[in-house]
Design a protein around this motif. Structure first.
Motif, mmCIF file in Angstrom:
data_model
loop_
_atom_site.group_PDB
_atom_site.id
_atom_site.type_symbol
_atom_site.label_atom_id
_atom_site.label_comp_id
_atom_site.label_asym_id
_atom_site.label_seq_id
_atom_site.Cartn_x
_atom_site.Cartn_y
_atom_site.Cartn_z
ATOM 1 N N SER A 161 0.851 -1.190 0.000
ATOM 2 C CA SER A 161 0.000 0.000 0.000
ATOM 3 C C SER A 161 0.886 1.240 0.000
ATOM 4 O O SER A 161 2.086 1.163 0.279
ATOM 5 C CB SER A 161 -0.888 0.003 1.244
ATOM 6 N N MET A 162 0.285 2.379 -0.281
ATOM 7 C CA MET A 162 1.076 3.610 -0.310
ATOM 8 C C MET A 162 1.738 3.866 1.043
ATOM 9 O O MET A 162 2.898 4.262 1.092
ATOM 10 C CB MET A 162 0.247 4.818 -0.731
ATOM 11 N N GLY A 163 1.025 3.626 2.136
ATOM 12 C CA GLY A 163 1.612 3.850 3.463
ATOM 13 C C GLY A 163 2.836 2.983 3.698
ATOM 14 O O GLY A 163 3.858 3.447 4.208
ATOM 15 N N LEU A 193 4.957 13.070 1.636
ATOM 16 C CA LEU A 193 4.331 11.849 1.126
ATOM 17 C C LEU A 193 3.142 11.419 1.993
ATOM 18 O O LEU A 193 2.112 10.980 1.469
ATOM 19 C CB LEU A 193 5.361 10.724 1.033
ATOM 20 N N HIS A 194 3.268 11.556 3.306
ATOM 21 C CA HIS A 194 2.148 11.209 4.185
ATOM 22 C C HIS A 194 0.958 12.146 3.953
ATOM 23 O O HIS A 194 -0.196 11.705 4.010
ATOM 24 C CB HIS A 194 2.581 11.211 5.654
ATOM 25 N N ASP A 195 1.224 13.421 3.681
ATOM 26 C CA ASP A 195 0.132 14.351 3.343
ATOM 27 C C ASP A 195 -0.590 13.900 2.077
ATOM 28 O O ASP A 195 -1.819 13.896 2.010
ATOM 29 C CB ASP A 195 0.659 15.776 3.155
ATOM 30 N N ILE A 196 0.176 13.518 1.079
ATOM 31 C CA ILE A 196 -0.411 13.050 -0.180
ATOM 32 C C ILE A 196 -1.202 11.768 0.065
ATOM 33 O O ILE A 196 -2.286 11.573 -0.505
ATOM 34 C CB ILE A 196 0.673 12.849 -1.261
ATOM 35 N N LYS A 197 -0.690 10.886 0.908
ATOM 36 C CA LYS A 197 -1.400 9.641 1.218
ATOM 37 C C LYS A 197 -2.762 9.931 1.822
ATOM 38 O O LYS A 197 -3.759 9.282 1.477
ATOM 39 C CB LYS A 197 -0.582 8.771 2.173
ATOM 40 N N ARG A 198 -2.851 10.932 2.692
ATOM 41 C CA ARG A 198 -4.150 11.299 3.275
ATOM 42 C C ARG A 198 -5.109 11.773 2.184
ATOM 43 O O ARG A 198 -6.286 11.409 2.171
ATOM 44 C CB ARG A 198 -3.968 12.343 4.365
ATOM 45 N N HIS A 232 -8.829 9.875 1.001
ATOM 46 C CA HIS A 232 -10.192 10.424 0.919
ATOM 47 C C HIS A 232 -10.651 10.635 -0.513
ATOM 48 O O HIS A 232 -11.831 10.469 -0.807
ATOM 49 C CB HIS A 232 -10.378 11.669 1.803
ATOM 50 N N LEU A 233 -9.744 10.960 -1.434
ATOM 51 C CA LEU A 233 -10.183 11.154 -2.817
ATOM 52 C C LEU A 233 -10.550 9.825 -3.486
ATOM 53 O O LEU A 233 -11.484 9.766 -4.287
ATOM 54 C CB LEU A 233 -9.107 11.866 -3.636
ATOM 55 N N CYS A 234 -9.831 8.777 -3.165
ATOM 56 C CA CYS A 234 -10.085 7.479 -3.803
ATOM 57 C C CYS A 234 -11.228 6.702 -3.159
ATOM 58 O O CYS A 234 -11.849 5.872 -3.816
ATOM 59 C CB CYS A 234 -8.826 6.617 -3.769
ATOM 60 N N HIS A 235 -11.490 6.948 -1.897
ATOM 61 C CA HIS A 235 -12.448 6.103 -1.179
ATOM 62 C C HIS A 235 -13.711 6.821 -0.737
ATOM 63 O O HIS A 235 -14.576 6.205 -0.123
ATOM 64 C CB HIS A 235 -11.757 5.464 0.029
ATOM 65 N N ALA A 236 -13.837 8.087 -1.059
ATOM 66 C CA ALA A 236 -15.006 8.842 -0.610
ATOM 67 C C ALA A 236 -16.210 8.599 -1.501
ATOM 68 O O ALA A 236 -16.097 8.276 -2.677
ATOM 69 C CB ALA A 236 -14.683 10.337 -0.589
ATOM 70 N N SER A 237 -17.356 8.827 -0.921
ATOM 71 C CA SER A 237 -18.606 8.948 -1.649
ATOM 72 C C SER A 237 -18.845 10.455 -1.777
ATOM 73 O O SER A 237 -18.791 11.172 -0.784
ATOM 74 C CB SER A 237 -19.721 8.281 -0.837
ATOM 75 N N TRP A 238 -19.074 10.924 -2.986
ATOM 76 C CA TRP A 238 -19.125 12.374 -3.222
ATOM 77 C C TRP A 238 -20.542 12.904 -3.124
ATOM 78 O O TRP A 238 -21.467 12.356 -3.710
ATOM 79 C CB TRP A 238 -18.506 12.690 -4.582
ATOM 80 N N ARG A 239 -20.681 13.999 -2.369
ATOM 81 C CA ARG A 239 -21.988 14.625 -2.123
ATOM 82 C C ARG A 239 -21.947 16.092 -2.525
ATOM 83 O O ARG A 239 -20.948 16.784 -2.295
ATOM 84 C CB ARG A 239 -22.330 14.552 -0.633
ATOM 85 N N PRO A 240 -23.029 16.585 -3.127
ATOM 86 C CA PRO A 240 -23.076 18.007 -3.490
ATOM 87 C C PRO A 240 -23.185 18.884 -2.246
ATOM 88 O O PRO A 240 -23.577 18.422 -1.178
ATOM 89 C CB PRO A 240 -24.330 18.113 -4.350
ATOM 90 N N THR A 241 -22.825 20.141 -2.399
ATOM 91 C CA THR A 241 -22.979 21.131 -1.330
ATOM 92 C C THR A 241 -23.890 22.244 -1.845
ATOM 93 O O THR A 241 -24.348 22.206 -2.991
ATOM 94 C CB THR A 241 -21.609 21.723 -0.916
ATOM 95 N N ASP A 242 -24.123 23.241 -1.025
ATOM 96 C CA ASP A 242 -24.925 24.388 -1.451
ATOM 97 C C ASP A 242 -24.243 25.190 -2.545
ATOM 98 O O ASP A 242 -24.893 25.892 -3.307
ATOM 99 C CB ASP A 242 -25.226 25.298 -0.248
#
Length: 177
Positions: free
Chosen positions: A71-73, A99-104, A108-118
């Motif tokens: 894994s990246m970590g 690198l740890h910042d990029i891993k974070r 979230h970018l790869c594993h999130a479910s995306w929701r609209p905002t206002d």
């Protein structure tokens, strides 16, 4: 567990420009993982004795082959260890921290479910990390472009570390393509 948004039954299509920017970020994470693997290979290869037996070389190559599944970590930790064993490398801690910042971001970018905002230009990545902390901030295309830029920038720094070894990114099997 913290609530991360509307019920999961709701699926939202991302706008094409946002989806394209998100896709570029995700692609850059894959590229960075490849760079990490090549740098670890180069740093380890530079430390090997010149008189390895064929059996010793095969054992080492098998160990390097295990990088493919890391894994990246784990790759970041292995790179950090390899850099610490290689004399004369500077900014090891800064590289590892970046690198740890990029891993974070990758998580979230790869594993999130995306929701609209206002705000139609912002989308919220519904994601809870392993510590149970939800991602709080909506993201826009500018945020994704910054993450992409940061990912490419740290990848270039890792390439610089790799090239210090005199090995320009060779990977076992490259000659068999």
């Amino acid at each position: 567990m913290a609530r991360i948004g509307p019920p999961p039954e709701t699926h939202y299509d991302l706008p094409a420009d946002f989806a394209a920017a998100l896709g570029q970020c995700v692609a850059s994470f894959g590229w960075l993982e490849e760079i990490l693997k090549r740098a670890i290979f180069a740093l380890d290869r530079a430390r090997l004795a010149d008189d390895l037996t064929p059996q010793e070389l095969q054992v080492w190559l098998a160990k390097m082959g295990d990088l493919a599944d890391d894994s990246m970590g784990t790759l970041i930790d292995r790179l950090d260890s390899a850099m610490r064993r290689h004399a004369g490398l500077h900014d090891r801690d800064a590289i590892t921290d970046h690198l740890h910042d990029i891993k974070r971001h990758r998580n979230h970018l790869c594993h999130a479910s995306w929701r609209p905002t206002d705000d139609p230009g912002l989308w919220h990545p519904a994601f809870v990390n392993t510590q149970g902390v939800p991602f709080e901030h909506p993201l826009g295309i500018g945020d994704l472009r910054r993450i992409l830029h940061d990912t490419v920038q740290i990848g270039q720094r890792v390439i610089g570390v790799m090239r210090v070894t005199g090995i320009d990114g060779y990977w076992a099997g490259d000659d068999q393509v």
